[in-house]
Motif scaffolding. Sequence first.
Motif, mmCIF file in Angstrom:
data_model
loop_
_atom_site.group_PDB
_atom_site.id
_atom_site.type_symbol
_atom_site.label_atom_id
_atom_site.label_comp_id
_atom_site.label_asym_id
_atom_site.label_seq_id
_atom_site.Cartn_x
_atom_site.Cartn_y
_atom_site.Cartn_z
ATOM 1 N N GLU A 162 0.814 -1.212 0.000
ATOM 2 C CA GLU A 162 0.000 0.000 0.000
ATOM 3 C C GLU A 162 0.852 1.268 0.000
ATOM 4 N N SER A 163 2.146 1.107 -0.306
ATOM 5 C CA SER A 163 3.039 2.264 -0.369
ATOM 6 C C SER A 163 3.007 2.865 -1.764
ATOM 7 N N GLN A 164 3.281 4.153 -1.851
ATOM 8 C CA GLN A 164 3.342 4.803 -3.151
ATOM 9 C C GLN A 164 4.534 4.265 -3.935
ATOM 10 N N PRO A 165 4.397 4.143 -5.258
ATOM 11 C CA PRO A 165 5.479 3.593 -6.080
ATOM 12 C C PRO A 165 6.811 4.296 -5.883
ATOM 13 N N GLY A 166 6.781 5.618 -5.678
ATOM 14 C CA GLY A 166 8.030 6.341 -5.474
ATOM 15 C C GLY A 166 8.759 5.891 -4.220
ATOM 16 N N VAL A 167 7.996 5.615 -3.155
ATOM 17 C CA VAL A 167 8.591 5.129 -1.909
ATOM 18 C C VAL A 167 9.196 3.747 -2.128
ATOM 19 N N VAL A 168 8.441 2.875 -2.800
ATOM 20 C CA VAL A 168 8.932 1.519 -3.070
ATOM 21 C C VAL A 168 10.210 1.575 -3.900
ATOM 22 N N ARG A 169 10.203 2.411 -4.924
ATOM 23 C CA ARG A 169 11.358 2.514 -5.816
ATOM 24 C C ARG A 169 12.601 2.984 -5.052
ATOM 25 N N ARG A 170 12.447 4.011 -4.209
ATOM 26 C CA ARG A 170 13.593 4.546 -3.464
ATOM 27 C C ARG A 170 14.124 3.538 -2.456
ATOM 28 N N GLU A 171 13.220 2.930 -1.694
ATOM 29 C CA GLU A 171 13.674 2.029 -0.636
ATOM 30 C C GLU A 171 14.253 0.744 -1.211
ATOM 31 N N PHE A 172 13.706 0.269 -2.328
ATOM 32 C CA PHE A 172 14.272 -0.935 -2.930
ATOM 33 C C PHE A 172 15.617 -0.649 -3.587
ATOM 34 N N SER A 173 15.848 0.586 -3.972
ATOM 35 C CA SER A 173 17.167 0.949 -4.480
ATOM 36 C C SER A 173 18.208 0.820 -3.371
ATOM 37 N N ILE A 174 17.844 1.271 -2.167
ATOM 38 C CA ILE A 174 18.750 1.150 -1.018
ATOM 39 C C ILE A 174 18.925 -0.316 -0.638
ATOM 40 N N LEU A 175 17.809 -1.055 -0.605
ATOM 41 C CA LEU A 175 17.888 -2.473 -0.256
ATOM 42 C C LEU A 175 18.737 -3.244 -1.261
ATOM 43 N N ASN A 176 18.642 -2.869 -2.530
ATOM 44 C CA ASN A 176 19.446 -3.548 -3.541
ATOM 45 C C ASN A 176 20.938 -3.302 -3.305
ATOM 46 N N SER A 177 21.301 -2.069 -2.943
ATOM 47 C CA SER A 177 22.703 -1.768 -2.622
ATOM 48 C C SER A 177 23.167 -2.595 -1.425
ATOM 49 N N TYR A 178 22.284 -2.723 -0.447
ATOM 50 C CA TYR A 178 22.568 -3.514 0.755
ATOM 51 C C TYR A 178 22.810 -4.980 0.393
ATOM 52 N N LEU A 179 21.948 -5.528 -0.465
ATOM 53 C CA LEU A 179 22.097 -6.923 -0.882
ATOM 54 C C LEU A 179 23.357 -7.121 -1.716
ATOM 55 N N MET A 180 23.591 -6.214 -2.662
ATOM 56 C CA MET A 180 24.764 -6.337 -3.536
ATOM 57 C C MET A 180 26.057 -6.253 -2.729
ATOM 58 N N PHE A 181 26.067 -5.418 -1.691
ATOM 59 C CA PHE A 181 27.245 -5.313 -0.824
ATOM 60 C C PHE A 181 27.570 -6.661 -0.190
ATOM 61 N N HIS A 182 26.517 -7.443 0.075
ATOM 62 C CA HIS A 182 26.710 -8.760 0.694
ATOM 63 C C HIS A 182 26.677 -9.891 -0.338
ATOM 64 N N GLY A 183 26.840 -9.547 -1.611
ATOM 65 C CA GLY A 183 26.989 -10.566 -2.644
ATOM 66 C C GLY A 183 25.707 -11.207 -3.123
ATOM 67 N N ASN A 184 24.557 -10.556 -2.903
ATOM 68 C CA ASN A 184 23.271 -11.119 -3.316
ATOM 69 C C ASN A 184 22.679 -10.243 -4.420
ATOM 70 N N ASP A 185 22.535 -10.803 -5.619
ATOM 71 C CA ASP A 185 22.010 -10.026 -6.748
ATOM 72 C C ASP A 185 20.599 -10.458 -7.139
ATOM 73 N N ILE A 186 19.830 -10.991 -6.178
ATOM 74 C CA ILE A 186 18.501 -11.522 -6.486
ATOM 75 C C ILE A 186 17.576 -10.451 -7.052
ATOM 76 N N LYS A 187 17.668 -9.242 -6.519
ATOM 77 C CA LYS A 187 16.786 -8.182 -7.009
ATOM 78 C C LYS A 187 17.117 -7.846 -8.453
ATOM 79 N N GLU A 188 18.399 -7.850 -8.812
ATOM 80 C CA GLU A 188 18.806 -7.584 -10.188
ATOM 81 C C GLU A 188 18.293 -8.674 -11.122
#
Length: 358
Positions: free
Chosen positions: A75-101
């Motif tokens: 129920e979050s606005q798309p802009g919020v989802v897009r921004r937070e998932f960008s941060i989460l993706n950086s977090y995952l990539m830092f730990h070697g997980n590219d599942i979001k990509e």
Amino acid sequence: MGFTEMPSKERRLGDAVENFLETKRKKKRPEQTIKGYRWMIKKVNRALTEAGYDPYPNKWTEDTVNFLLDDVYCESQPGVVRREFSILNSYLMFHGNDIKEKMELEWQEDERKNVHWLTFAQARTIEQEAKGFERIVVHLELHIGLRRVEVLRLTVKDIQMGYFNVLGKGRRGGKWRQNPFDPETNAELNHFFELRDMEIRKARAKNPAVVVPDNLLIYERGGELFPYKRTAVDGMLKRIQERTGVEFSNHVLRRQFAKELHMSGEPISKISELLGHKDEKTTKLYIGIDMDQKVDSMNRLAQWRAQQTAQMGLPQNRGIFDEASKVSGQSGNHHSIEPDGPFSNVNNLWPFVLAAAC
């Protein structure tokens, strides 16, 4: 010989977060920004832990990401989802997980798409243009008020005589509710089950021992049957958008359901129950108020004031129409303005509005 105490899971998870944030600090990110990153990642980790997922970043899978999209951010606005998932993706990539990509997720470009409503005509156009399995998805969201995740969770056993058993948000903590059919539901279900049976027959022709999932929405591929995923449902709506030119999402259909219930006179409490909301404040956000409703409210207020004034025998508050009546030579009653006079067109009143403003 002493033993080194193994760090707890919570501590290891905390270290994973702080190690990532340290890279942002080295890039000169403001401490306030880093604090926001920490709060957001911990919020997500709590949700994953409560739902039974492993929150450690290198353990995230496609199911983990889909859970966040369907339950935490649904129920979050798309802009919020897009921004937070960008941060989460950086977090995952830092730990070697590219599942979001690998998932190649697509985000809505316009944040307002998640907060607008359709016109009545647009909603009916979407219904008329929906084909095949699209019809039942549109019906469940627009006529029954289900979330996308609730549509995907529906099983054949959840269809009862005249109502659906609906499992709400939350992997383990989701609450059940019952949503009744509307007058068109039986016809839509009959049409849908014909298509579903065709998928089953196709699978059995290739693989007689095929296992049929309990899920309501299934498809055949290579002699096997699989439940639909969120990307497939999103793809259905995208195809309808392309055919109709109407921009909408799963969430917009659900909001439209709430809006039309409200316009038909249903009380907030009943709408909230049908939507599965814990708080009626959330329901009020779904319903919204458009300009036509605001104008209607102002007109009703003016009528009520006129009635009260007449009952008390007080003179009517003529306001701007006093000036209009002087020029037109009529009485102060604004209803007596000449049909073809200088004030028959509301635009002719603007000189008096501007004069009053000065």
